[in-house]
Design a protein around this motif. Structure first.
Motif, PDB file in Angstrom:
ATOM      1  N   LEU A  52       0.802  -0.994  -0.074  1.00 50.05           N
ATOM      2  CA  LEU A  52       0.212   0.109   0.050  1.00 50.05           C
ATOM      3  C   LEU A  52       0.818   1.301   0.152  1.00 50.05           C
ATOM      4  N   VAL A  53       0.784   2.165  -1.127  1.00 48.49           N
ATOM      5  CA  VAL A  53       1.380   3.316  -1.399  1.00 48.49           C
ATOM      6  C   VAL A  53       0.727   4.439  -0.867  1.00 48.49           C
ATOM      7  N   VAL A  54       1.013   5.221   0.062  1.00 51.75           N
ATOM      8  CA  VAL A  54       0.372   6.301   0.519  1.00 51.75           C
ATOM      9  C   VAL A  54       1.104   7.802   0.297  1.00 51.75           C
ATOM     10  N   VAL A  55       0.822   8.601  -0.680  1.00 51.86           N
ATOM     11  CA  VAL A  55       1.326   9.593  -1.175  1.00 51.86           C
ATOM     12  C   VAL A  55       0.857  10.817  -0.771  1.00 51.86           C
ATOM     13  N   ASP A  56       1.725  11.908  -0.284  1.00 53.89           N
ATOM     14  CA  ASP A  56       1.143  13.177   0.085  1.00 53.89           C
ATOM     15  C   ASP A  56       0.855  13.998  -1.109  1.00 53.89           C
ATOM     16  N   ASP A  57      -0.345  14.576  -1.194  1.00 55.19           N
ATOM     17  CA  ASP A  57      -0.901  15.312  -2.335  1.00 55.19           C
ATOM     18  C   ASP A  57      -1.021  16.558  -2.203  1.00 55.19           C
ATOM     19  N   SER A  58      -0.411  17.140  -1.050  1.00 56.96           N
ATOM     20  CA  SER A  58      -0.397  18.575  -0.598  1.00 56.96           C
ATOM     21  C   SER A  58       0.474  19.506  -1.522  1.00 56.96           C
ATOM     22  N   PRO A  59       0.382  20.622  -1.527  1.00 64.62           N
ATOM     23  CA  PRO A  59       1.014  21.724  -2.396  1.00 64.62           C
ATOM     24  C   PRO A  59       2.373  21.660  -2.338  1.00 64.62           C
ATOM     25  N   THR A  60       2.992  21.211  -1.225  1.00 60.73           N
ATOM     26  CA  THR A  60       4.459  21.448  -1.167  1.00 60.73           C
ATOM     27  C   THR A  60       5.118  20.214  -1.862  1.00 60.73           C
ATOM     28  N   MET A  61       4.525  19.326  -2.575  1.00 61.53           N
ATOM     29  CA  MET A  61       4.834  17.916  -3.141  1.00 61.53           C
ATOM     30  C   MET A  61       5.310  18.337  -4.704  1.00 61.53           C
ATOM     31  N   GLN A  62       5.185  19.579  -4.945  1.00 63.56           N
ATOM     32  CA  GLN A  62       5.484  19.797  -6.267  1.00 63.56           C
ATOM     33  C   GLN A  62       6.907  19.467  -6.727  1.00 63.56           C
ATOM     34  N   GLU A  63       7.819  19.570  -5.705  1.00 67.03           N
ATOM     35  CA  GLU A  63       9.124  18.920  -6.354  1.00 67.03           C
ATOM     36  C   GLU A  63       9.322  17.569  -6.294  1.00 67.03           C
ATOM     37  N   GLU A  64       8.800  16.863  -5.373  1.00 67.84           N
ATOM     38  CA  GLU A  64       9.161  15.610  -5.028  1.00 67.84           C
ATOM     39  C   GLU A  64       8.258  14.614  -5.986  1.00 67.84           C
ATOM     40  N   GLN A  65       6.955  14.965  -6.324  1.00 68.11           N
ATOM     41  CA  GLN A  65       6.232  13.819  -7.221  1.00 68.11           C
ATOM     42  C   GLN A  65       6.847  13.499  -8.591  1.00 68.11           C
ATOM     43  N   PRO A  66       7.372  14.612  -9.243  1.00 65.39           N
ATOM     44  CA  PRO A  66       8.129  14.126 -10.474  1.00 65.39           C
ATOM     45  C   PRO A  66       9.259  13.205 -10.306  1.00 65.39           C
ATOM     46  N   ARG A  67      10.010  13.262  -9.314  1.00 59.25           N
ATOM     47  CA  ARG A  67      11.079  12.270  -8.899  1.00 59.25           C
ATOM     48  C   ARG A  67      10.333  11.102  -8.497  1.00 59.25           C
ATOM     49  N   LEU A  68       9.337  11.151  -8.024  1.00 62.69           N
ATOM     50  CA  LEU A  68       8.589   9.718  -7.597  1.00 62.69           C
ATOM     51  C   LEU A  68       8.114   9.075  -8.690  1.00 62.69           C
ATOM     52  N   LEU A  69       7.581   9.630  -9.768  1.00 61.64           N
ATOM     53  CA  LEU A  69       7.153   9.233 -10.979  1.00 61.64           C
ATOM     54  C   LEU A  69       8.229   8.450 -11.631  1.00 61.64           C
ATOM     55  N   GLY A  70       9.425   9.328 -11.783  1.00 64.68           N
ATOM     56  CA  GLY A  70      10.658   8.915 -12.491  1.00 64.68           C
ATOM     57  C   GLY A  70      11.243   7.634 -11.813  1.00 64.68           C
ATOM     58  N   ALA A  71      11.226   7.255 -10.623  1.00 63.47           N
ATOM     59  CA  ALA A  71      11.461   6.160 -10.007  1.00 63.47           C
ATOM     60  C   ALA A  71      10.533   4.933  -9.983  1.00 63.47           C
ATOM     61  N   ALA A  83      13.251  -9.279  -7.646  1.00 65.77           N
ATOM     62  CA  ALA A  83      12.930  -9.967  -6.051  1.00 65.77           C
ATOM     63  C   ALA A  83      11.985 -10.933  -6.553  1.00 65.77           C
ATOM     64  N   ASP A  84      11.370 -10.985  -7.504  1.00 63.48           N
ATOM     65  CA  ASP A  84      10.367 -11.912  -8.217  1.00 63.48           C
ATOM     66  C   ASP A  84       9.494 -12.266  -7.326  1.00 63.48           C
ATOM     67  N   ILE A  85       8.716 -11.190  -6.894  1.00 60.50           N
ATOM     68  CA  ILE A  85       7.416 -11.134  -5.879  1.00 60.50           C
ATOM     69  C   ILE A  85       6.244 -11.257  -6.668  1.00 60.50           C
ATOM     70  N   ASP A  86       5.179 -11.951  -5.805  1.00 61.77           N
ATOM     71  CA  ASP A  86       3.848 -11.878  -6.473  1.00 61.77           C
ATOM     72  C   ASP A  86       3.148 -10.934  -5.474  1.00 61.77           C
ATOM     73  N   PHE A  87       2.900  -9.800  -6.113  1.00 59.69           N
ATOM     74  CA  PHE A  87       2.545  -8.328  -5.370  1.00 59.69           C
ATOM     75  C   PHE A  87       1.197  -8.340  -5.826  1.00 59.69           C
ATOM     76  N   HIS A  88       0.502  -7.307  -4.987  1.00 61.25           N
ATOM     77  CA  HIS A  88      -0.658  -6.331  -4.990  1.00 61.25           C
ATOM     78  C   HIS A  88       0.023  -5.146  -4.706  1.00 61.25           C
ATOM     79  N   ILE A  89      -0.343  -4.255  -5.446  1.00 61.42           N
ATOM     80  CA  ILE A  89       0.108  -2.740  -5.152  1.00 61.42           C
ATOM     81  C   ILE A  89      -1.292  -1.969  -5.216  1.00 61.42           C
ATOM     82  N   GLY A  90      -1.523  -1.064  -4.114  1.00 60.23           N
ATOM     83  CA  GLY A  90      -2.662  -0.160  -4.265  1.00 60.23           C
ATOM     84  C   GLY A  90      -2.059   1.434  -3.801  1.00 60.23           C
ATOM     85  N   VAL A  91      -2.751   2.476  -4.407  1.00 58.68           N
ATOM     86  CA  VAL A  91      -1.882   3.697  -4.192  1.00 58.68           C
ATOM     87  C   VAL A  91      -3.293   4.601  -3.726  1.00 58.68           C
ATOM     88  N   THR A  92      -3.078   5.266  -2.451  1.00 61.35           N
ATOM     89  CA  THR A  92      -3.910   6.437  -2.151  1.00 61.35           C
ATOM     90  C   THR A  92      -3.445   7.362  -1.686  1.00 61.35           C
TER      91      THR A  92
END
Length: 218
Positions: A52-71, A83-92
């Motif tokens: 479960l990925v929980v991402v800050d969506d406040s205005p101060t994340m303007q610098e960090e979010q593009p770097r997050l998407l790039g990774a 790692a060869d993992i059987d995963f479920h990924i959810g984002v909120t």
């Protein structure tokens, strides 16, 4: 008919299709009135982890979010190939205001797996939470809602480990005491023991906070 306890020294032989030869394990015990015991379990081909990925969506994340998407692509590559993992990924997101996700998973495909077509693209799309959310970040509460909501049915698998990944440049402001959240998250994996729960926070360094953050994320 008389039953007697008799000491014995048998051995257990294990044969696996991925291991050459036979593994012999010595045993020591005593006979009992009902010595026959059958146990059945399922061994999964790959380790199972619900992320479960929980991402800050406040205005101060303007610098960090593009770097997050790039990774994001490298993150999926690590899970699938290395790692060869059987995963479920959810984002909120962390916005629990009227326009926030309130713990609901985002995206056209809210639950991503290694079999999701173009999973790297879908993950990157789900991470685009924007920067118009509340400046009152409630990541822990958002995670609690996401894991206790019927809206996200199908995300959590009882046999899978749970990994919570919080991404923010500021401190958490959830209303409940931290140990309340800790007990809740632990209750979801109590049958798996200490290897069942992983919690990671990627946040601003207190000694070198992000330029736009109002306070570092401790």
């Amino acid at each position: 008919l008389e039953f007697r306890r008799v000491l014995f020294r048998p051995s257990l032989s294990v044969v696996h299709d991925q291991i050459l030869g036979e593994v012999t394990i010595p045993l020591f015990g005593a006979s009992a009135e009902q010595p026959l015991r059958t146990e059945r379990f399922q061994a999964w081909l790959r380790p199972r982890v619900d992320i479960l990925v929980v991402v800050d969506d406040s205005p101060t994340m303007q610098e960090e979010q593009p770097r997050l998407l790039g990774a994001s692509g490298a993150f999926i590559l690590q899970l699938v190939d290395e790692a060869d993992i059987d995963f479920h990924i959810g984002v909120t997101n962390m916005d629990l205001g009227p326009t926030g996700a309130l713990g609901a998973l985002r995206g056209t495909h809210p639950v991503l797996t290694r079999d999701t077509p173009n999973v790297s693209h879908e993950f990157s799309s789900n991470l685009r939470v924007g920067t118009g959310g509340s400046e009152f970040e409630e990541g822990l509460e958002a995670a609690r809602l996401a894991l206790s909501s019927d809206v996200n049915a199908g995300f959590r698998r009882p046999e899978a480990a749970l990994w919570l990944l919080f991404l923010s440049d500021e401190d958490d402001a959830s209303a409940r005491p931290v140990d309340t959240y800790a007990r809740f998250f632990e209750s979801l994996v109590q049958d798996r023991g200490p290897l069942g729960l992983y919690i990671t926070s990627v946040s601003s360094d207190p000694l070198a906070p992000c330029p736009q953050s109002t306070a570092p994320g401790y």
